[in-house]
Write a protein that holds these residues in place. Structure first.
Motif, PDB file in Angstrom:
ATOM      1  N   GLN A  21       0.824  -1.205   0.000  1.00  0.00           N
ATOM      2  CA  GLN A  21       0.000   0.000   0.000  1.00  0.00           C
ATOM      3  C   GLN A  21       0.858   1.256   0.000  1.00  0.00           C
ATOM      4  N   SER A  22       1.973   1.251   0.723  1.00  0.00           N
ATOM      5  CA  SER A  22       2.823   2.433   0.801  1.00  0.00           C
ATOM      6  C   SER A  22       3.355   2.839  -0.565  1.00  0.00           C
ATOM      7  N   SER A  23       3.714   1.843  -1.362  1.00  0.00           N
ATOM      8  CA  SER A  23       4.256   2.172  -2.681  1.00  0.00           C
ATOM      9  C   SER A  23       3.193   2.749  -3.600  1.00  0.00           C
ATOM     10  N   GLU A  29       8.470   7.341  -0.074  1.00  0.00           N
ATOM     11  CA  GLU A  29       8.430   7.984   1.248  1.00  0.00           C
ATOM     12  C   GLU A  29       8.955   7.019   2.314  1.00  0.00           C
ATOM     13  N   THR A  30       9.530   7.588   3.370  1.00  0.00           N
ATOM     14  CA  THR A  30       9.870   6.808   4.562  1.00  0.00           C
ATOM     15  C   THR A  30       9.089   7.371   5.741  1.00  0.00           C
ATOM     16  N   PHE A  31       8.736   6.475   6.683  1.00  0.00           N
ATOM     17  CA  PHE A  31       7.853   6.871   7.768  1.00  0.00           C
ATOM     18  C   PHE A  31       8.426   6.439   9.114  1.00  0.00           C
ATOM     19  N   ASP A  32       8.021   7.169  10.138  1.00  0.00           N
ATOM     20  CA  ASP A  32       8.354   6.819  11.506  1.00  0.00           C
ATOM     21  C   ASP A  32       7.679   5.491  11.836  1.00  0.00           C
ATOM     22  N   PRO A  33       8.437   4.436  12.097  1.00  0.00           N
ATOM     23  CA  PRO A  33       7.836   3.115  12.322  1.00  0.00           C
ATOM     24  C   PRO A  33       6.994   3.030  13.595  1.00  0.00           C
ATOM     25  N   SER A  34       7.147   4.004  14.492  1.00  0.00           N
ATOM     26  CA  SER A  34       6.354   3.956  15.724  1.00  0.00           C
ATOM     27  C   SER A  34       4.913   4.400  15.503  1.00  0.00           C
ATOM     28  N   ILE A  35       4.640   4.998  14.328  1.00  0.00           N
ATOM     29  CA  ILE A  35       3.288   5.459  14.014  1.00  0.00           C
ATOM     30  C   ILE A  35       2.636   4.422  13.095  1.00  0.00           C
ATOM     31  N   PRO A  36       1.564   3.754  13.532  1.00  0.00           N
ATOM     32  CA  PRO A  36       0.946   2.744  12.673  1.00  0.00           C
ATOM     33  C   PRO A  36       0.236   3.393  11.489  1.00  0.00           C
ATOM     34  N   SER A  37       0.403   2.787  10.331  1.00  0.00           N
ATOM     35  CA  SER A  37      -0.327   3.254   9.158  1.00  0.00           C
ATOM     36  C   SER A  37      -1.791   2.842   9.297  1.00  0.00           C
ATOM     37  N   PRO A  38      -2.686   3.444   8.528  1.00  0.00           N
ATOM     38  CA  PRO A  38      -4.082   2.993   8.547  1.00  0.00           C
ATOM     39  C   PRO A  38      -4.212   1.509   8.236  1.00  0.00           C
ATOM     40  N   GLU A  39      -3.411   1.011   7.284  1.00  0.00           N
ATOM     41  CA  GLU A  39      -3.483  -0.404   6.929  1.00  0.00           C
ATOM     42  C   GLU A  39      -3.092  -1.287   8.119  1.00  0.00           C
ATOM     43  N   GLU A  40      -2.032  -0.896   8.826  1.00  0.00           N
ATOM     44  CA  GLU A  40      -1.600  -1.683   9.986  1.00  0.00           C
ATOM     45  C   GLU A  40      -2.658  -1.674  11.082  1.00  0.00           C
ATOM     46  N   PHE A  41      -3.300  -0.546  11.264  1.00  0.00           N
ATOM     47  CA  PHE A  41      -4.296  -0.442  12.326  1.00  0.00           C
ATOM     48  C   PHE A  41      -5.593  -1.168  11.964  1.00  0.00           C
ATOM     49  N   LEU A  42      -6.042  -0.998  10.722  1.00  0.00           N
ATOM     50  CA  LEU A  42      -7.334  -1.555  10.315  1.00  0.00           C
ATOM     51  C   LEU A  42      -7.262  -3.038   9.990  1.00  0.00           C
ATOM     52  N   TYR A  44      -6.472  -4.056   6.916  1.00  0.00           N
ATOM     53  CA  TYR A  44      -6.685  -4.178   5.472  1.00  0.00           C
ATOM     54  C   TYR A  44      -6.188  -2.901   4.804  1.00  0.00           C
ATOM     55  N   PRO A  45      -5.776  -2.996   3.537  1.00  0.00           N
ATOM     56  CA  PRO A  45      -5.323  -1.789   2.833  1.00  0.00           C
ATOM     57  C   PRO A  45      -6.460  -0.793   2.664  1.00  0.00           C
ATOM     58  N   VAL A  46      -6.148   0.479   2.828  1.00  0.00           N
ATOM     59  CA  VAL A  46      -7.145   1.518   2.585  1.00  0.00           C
ATOM     60  C   VAL A  46      -7.579   1.427   1.119  1.00  0.00           C
ATOM     61  N   GLY A  47      -8.865   1.316   0.908  1.00  0.00           N
ATOM     62  CA  GLY A  47      -9.409   1.146  -0.432  1.00  0.00           C
ATOM     63  C   GLY A  47      -9.998  -0.231  -0.641  1.00  0.00           C
ATOM     64  N   ASP A  48      -9.662  -1.172   0.248  1.00  0.00           N
ATOM     65  CA  ASP A  48     -10.241  -2.515   0.153  1.00  0.00           C
ATOM     66  C   ASP A  48     -11.675  -2.542   0.655  1.00  0.00           C
ATOM     67  N   TRP A  49     -11.950  -1.745   1.668  1.00  0.00           N
ATOM     68  CA  TRP A  49     -13.277  -1.666   2.269  1.00  0.00           C
ATOM     69  C   TRP A  49     -13.622  -0.208   2.526  1.00  0.00           C
ATOM     70  N   ALA A 139     -12.919  10.500   3.314  1.00  0.00           N
ATOM     71  CA  ALA A 139     -12.656  10.102   4.702  1.00  0.00           C
ATOM     72  C   ALA A 139     -11.496   9.122   4.794  1.00  0.00           C
ATOM     73  N   GLU A 140     -11.367   8.266   3.767  1.00  0.00           N
ATOM     74  CA  GLU A 140     -10.206   7.369   3.720  1.00  0.00           C
ATOM     75  C   GLU A 140      -8.937   8.196   3.508  1.00  0.00           C
ATOM     76  N   ALA A 141      -9.033   9.217   2.643  1.00  0.00           N
ATOM     77  CA  ALA A 141      -7.887  10.096   2.404  1.00  0.00           C
ATOM     78  C   ALA A 141      -7.520  10.873   3.662  1.00  0.00           C
ATOM     79  N   ALA A 142      -8.505  11.142   4.516  1.00  0.00           N
ATOM     80  CA  ALA A 142      -8.239  11.855   5.759  1.00  0.00           C
ATOM     81  C   ALA A 142      -7.293  11.056   6.646  1.00  0.00           C
ATOM     82  N   MET A 143      -7.525   9.738   6.754  1.00  0.00           N
ATOM     83  CA  MET A 143      -6.640   8.893   7.561  1.00  0.00           C
ATOM     84  C   MET A 143      -5.232   8.882   6.987  1.00  0.00           C
ATOM     85  N   LEU A 144      -5.140   8.723   5.662  1.00  0.00           N
ATOM     86  CA  LEU A 144      -3.825   8.683   5.019  1.00  0.00           C
ATOM     87  C   LEU A 144      -3.099  10.024   5.149  1.00  0.00           C
TER      88      LEU A 144
END
Length: 849
Positions: A21-23, A29-42, A44-49, A139-144
């Motif tokens: 999903q990140s790609s 982009e590189t991200f702070d690993p301590s912050i969960p992405s929406p996909e990690e939290f939910l 499922y990849p954002v856009g699947d549901w 709203a999905e874009a808001a999380m991202l």
């Protein structure tokens, strides 16, 4: 086109197992690993549901919990008790000093305060998403977007965190979003079905676009009818953001739209040209750059309205900020075919994501410029207001304290300065009494909102409107008002307090309630619910009361102390308690013999039947109009109303009800036996309240016999024989009545006008149905004055038709009747001035023929 197709293809791949999903959303982009992405939290990849709102809230709560750069605030709750949240992201230093930063920033909106050093101030941005629940990509874009701003290690993200404060509202309309999410998720196929005919892409009535009461919240920033807008505007005025976004979706075959909107034709008359000619253009370059990078097609300037002040993208423009509307071609589900190939949900999310980031970059780069503009906006507002020949507007209705209170509160909610009127004055066609009228000066920071409230606009650069072309709110409240250059005002009003009326003491023959007050109908229903017998006096009279000799108009309520099933003391205590709850003045008399007019035992006095109301809703019926009626019954009357689906009408026994409401819609679903039952019920005394084209259907079926205005020969004579193909939209669109205001004349002796003291009343029309006045000279109680046009757009041909037509017609059917409304008495939950016409049809329909 190659890049566009590539983006579409990648959008399809995102649902495949193992796809990164990140790609897709954040290449490189590189991200702070301590912050969960929406996909990690939910999970499922954002856009699947379509993500449920409670999960969006929980993700934002998680960000608040784990990051010292995020702060979550609940600003209110929806009708279905979903929290309205704002997630604020900024540096540790800024979050730790947030209140001081806020106070310093809003000094810019107050020219009486010294201007802060804008070079040292962070940019204040508000990213708002999802006002229409079935436009779900935002709203999905808001999380991202929040994840990117919080966790991205890019130079831009770090710069934003250090030099800006970004407020995220992930879903303006949580109730509607969850209604749509449930539909899309429960109808998702595996694999997804792209066929537009599939059930997933054809959401059931009333759809998730609207809120609990089926209102479009993207029209409510001005009216403030609903809790979602009320808490949002209160929050907005705490911050005055420099930039506010408003993300939407449009037809699947479209591409992507960002501002500028259509020049001149879609612009609001009170907003400075600098907003349109300079600021919009500055920001547009950023949106183009970002969308160019991912190969998305887009357009500007061709469409979408920016004139109506109640949009989430227009209201900020009247508050010294920049409001931005974005429109994305919708997948209306998870995958849908279009003229350019299949559009995936993930692709729609990506476009809104990159526009969110582009907005933040533009806001940061123009930080000091936007701060300077905010101060300039309010300084010029004061100076322009000082030059306005009006100098002040005076307003007030001496007969309706509750409606006065509602309007003053409404002005204060929009931060308009209001003052007491300290003397009796005559201004224009009205007399205004001390203590029952107020003054609004034009020389104030909210001068442009003052114009919005009181100014009638009649000239436009365009004749085609996406929405309403008139919005004068003093007209909506039915408020007498006039400009006046010489008034001296009293104390400033800072809060609204309800009046406290002294209840009459001693023994009473009868109690009286003036029907003129806005909440008198609510009082009547409460009395009936409590078992108190109430009668109505159908002619004017003068009675001796505890206030002395008192004149009363027709429509006054009378509660005899005799003829009650309740004990006398219980009747008295009930009236006293309900009067306090509903802020009603109660009059008492010790005799049934009146000083003037009819007496209380007259044949022109009779019991008020407690109404039981049913309304048709469902497929083919106008959800917004039905919602306006439902909301009126709930919020202003407290009356339960039975809402029956179109497919269930065959099971309804109308004899269980006093009143049937037919909102605008298609009623061809009714069978011949249903129609026979309807005719029989009306003819035996039933009341139908029919709205606009519902009356056309009743006419077609022969239930009523009214006549449409026919100007076809005149129209044919004036219609051009040939026109260029390119002007078709403008020429034909100008023939509709999209929403404008007219002055009508009331028959004050008719029960539909009970409670009104003046014969003239502003009405709102948003239909092109023109019906001639009734052939019965007594049954057209509301018709237009000779020169009725007050504000908005109407073509000359339609104005000609209007002059020959009626606003309300009563059509007798045997012992019953149809009350036909051709205007919109409950429009957007704020036409308080005409609500009582509709309520009178409910309570007094049986008196109307």
């Amino acid at each position: 086109m190659k890049n566009q197709l590539l983006s579409l293809f990648v959008g399809l791949l995102i649902s495949l197992p193992g796809f990164s999903q990140s790609s897709y959303y954040f290449p490189g982009e590189t991200f702070d690993p301590s912050i969960p992405s929406p996909e990690e939290f939910l999970g499922y990849p954002v856009g699947d549901w379509h993500t449920r709102y409670d999960l969006i809230v929980k993700y934002f709560e998680k960000l608040d919990e784990i990051s010292e750069l995020a702060e979550l605030k609940t600003i209110g709750y929806t009708y279905e008790h979903r929290p309205k949240i704002i997630l604020t992201i900024a540096s540790v230093a800024h979050l730790g000093n947030l209140e001081d930063i806020r106070k310093t920033h809003i000094q810019l909106a107050d020219p009486s305060q010294p201007k802060p050093n804008v070079a040292e101030m962070p940019s204040i941005m508000h990213l708002g998403y999802g006002v229409h629940g079935n436009e779900p990509s935002s709203a999905e874009a808001a999380m991202l977007s929040a994840y990117w701003l919080l966790a991205s290690q890019s130079e831009l993200a770090q710069n934003l965190r250090e030099n800006s404060i970004v407020h995220f509202d992930p879903t303006v309309n949580p109730d509607g979003r969850d209604r749509h999410s449930q539909w899309a998720n429960s109808n998702k196929g595996f694999p997804p079905v792209a066929d537009p005919m599939d059930r997933e892409h054809n959401e059931a009535w009333p759809s998730g676009r609207t809120n609990h009461y089926w209102f479009d919240l993207n029209r409510d920033w001005l009216p403030l009818a609903h809790v979602e807008s009320q808490v949002k505007i209160a929050w907005y005025h705490d911050w005055y953001p420099n930039v506010t976004t408003d993300f939407h979706e449009m037809g699947t075959d479209a591409t992507y739209f960002f501002e500028p909107t259509k020049p001149f034709g879609s612009e609001n008359p009170v907003i400075p040209r600098k907003n349109y000619d300079d600021i919009n253009v500055r920001f547009a370059n950023y949106f183009a750059k970002y969308l160019d990078e991912i190969g998305s097609l887009y357009y500007t300037k061709e469409s979408f309205d920016n004139s109506y002040p109640g949009y989430g993208s227009t209201y900020p423009d009247i508050q010294g900020g920049l409001g931005l509307v974005f429109e994305q071609a919708s997948s209306r589900g998870h995958l849908q075919s279009s003229q350019r190939g299949d559009v995936s949900f993930a692709f729609t999310i990506k476009n809104h994501l990159v526009s969110s980031i582009a907005t933040m970059e533009a806001g940061l780069d123009n930080r000091t410029y936007m701060h300077d503009y905010l101060r300039e906006f309010f300084e010029t507002a004061v100076s322009e207001g000082a030059k306005d020949p009006a100098k002040n507007y005076v307003f007030g209705d001496e007969f309706d304290e509750s409606r006065n209170r509602l309007f003053v509160k409404f002005l204060l909610d929009h931060k308009i300065k209001v003052y007491e009127n300290s003397s009796d004055i005559k201004s224009g066609d009205y007399s205004f009494k001390k203590g029952k009228s107020w003054i609004v000066p034009t020389a104030q920071p909210q001068y442009r909102m003052v114009r919005t409230m009181f100014e009638d606009v009649k000239e436009f650069a365009d004749s085609v409107f996406y929405d309403a072309s008139a919005w004068t709110m003093a007209r909506a409240y039915g408020m007498p008002f006039a400009p006046n250059a010489s008034i001296k005002s009293g104390n400033q009003i800072t809060e609204i307090t309800a009046s406290s009326f002294e209840f009459p003491t001693g023994k009473s023959y009868a109690y009286l309630i003036d029907w003129a007050d806005y909440y008198a109908p609510k009082m009547l229903l409460a009395l009936q619910e409590a078992g108190v017998h109430v009668e109505i006096i159908n002619r004017p009279f003068t009675a001796k009361t505890q206030k002395g000799d008192t004149k009363f108009a027709a429509g006054t309520l009378m509660i005899p102390t005799g003829f009650q099933k309740l004990e006398a003391e219980k009747v008295k205590s009930t009236i006293q308690e309900l009067a306090k709850e509903n802020t009603q003045q109660i009059y008492a008399t010790t005799t049934g013999l009146n000083l003037e007019g009819i007496d209380f035992g007259s044949n022109l006095v009779g019991a008020v039947t407690k109404p039981k109301v049913i309304m048709v809703v469902g497929e083919g019926i106008s959800g917004t109009e039905a919602g306006e009626i439902w909301f009126l019954m709930d919020s202003q009357l407290g009356m339960p109303i039975t809402k029956v689906n179109t497919e269930d009408m065959g099971r309804v026994n109308l004899y269980d009800y006093t009143t049937l409401i037919l909102p605008s819609g298609n009623y061809n679903f009714l069978s011949e036996s249903n129609i026979t039952h309807l005719k029989d019920w009306i003819s035996r005394g039933g009341t139908v309240i029919s709205m606009k084209n519902a009356s056309l259907w009743l006419n077609q079926k022969g239930i009523i016999k009214e006549t449409l205005v026919d100007t076809s020969e005149e129209d044919k004579a004036t219609e051009p024989k040939n026109l260029p193909f390119a002007v078709q939209r403008d020429h034909e669109g100008a023939k509709s009545v999209g929403g404008s205001i007219y002055m009508a004349k009331l028959d004050l002796t008719h029960p539909i006008a009970y409670g009104y003291q003046r014969a003239e009343i502003p009405v709102y029309r948003n239909s092109s149905i023109f019906m001639k006045p009734s052939e019965n000279k007594y049954l057209t109680p509301i018709r237009y004055i000779d020169n009725p046009f007050l504000g908005g757009y109407i073509s000359k041909a339609n104005l000609n038709k209007l002059s020959q037509s009626a606003s309300v017609i009563i059509s007798p059917v045997g012992s019953g009747r149809v009350v036909n409304f051709f205007d919109s008495p409950n429009f957007r939950g704020t036409w308080f001035g005409t609500n009582k016409l509709f309520l009178n049809a409910i309570f007094f329909g049986n008196l109307m023929n």
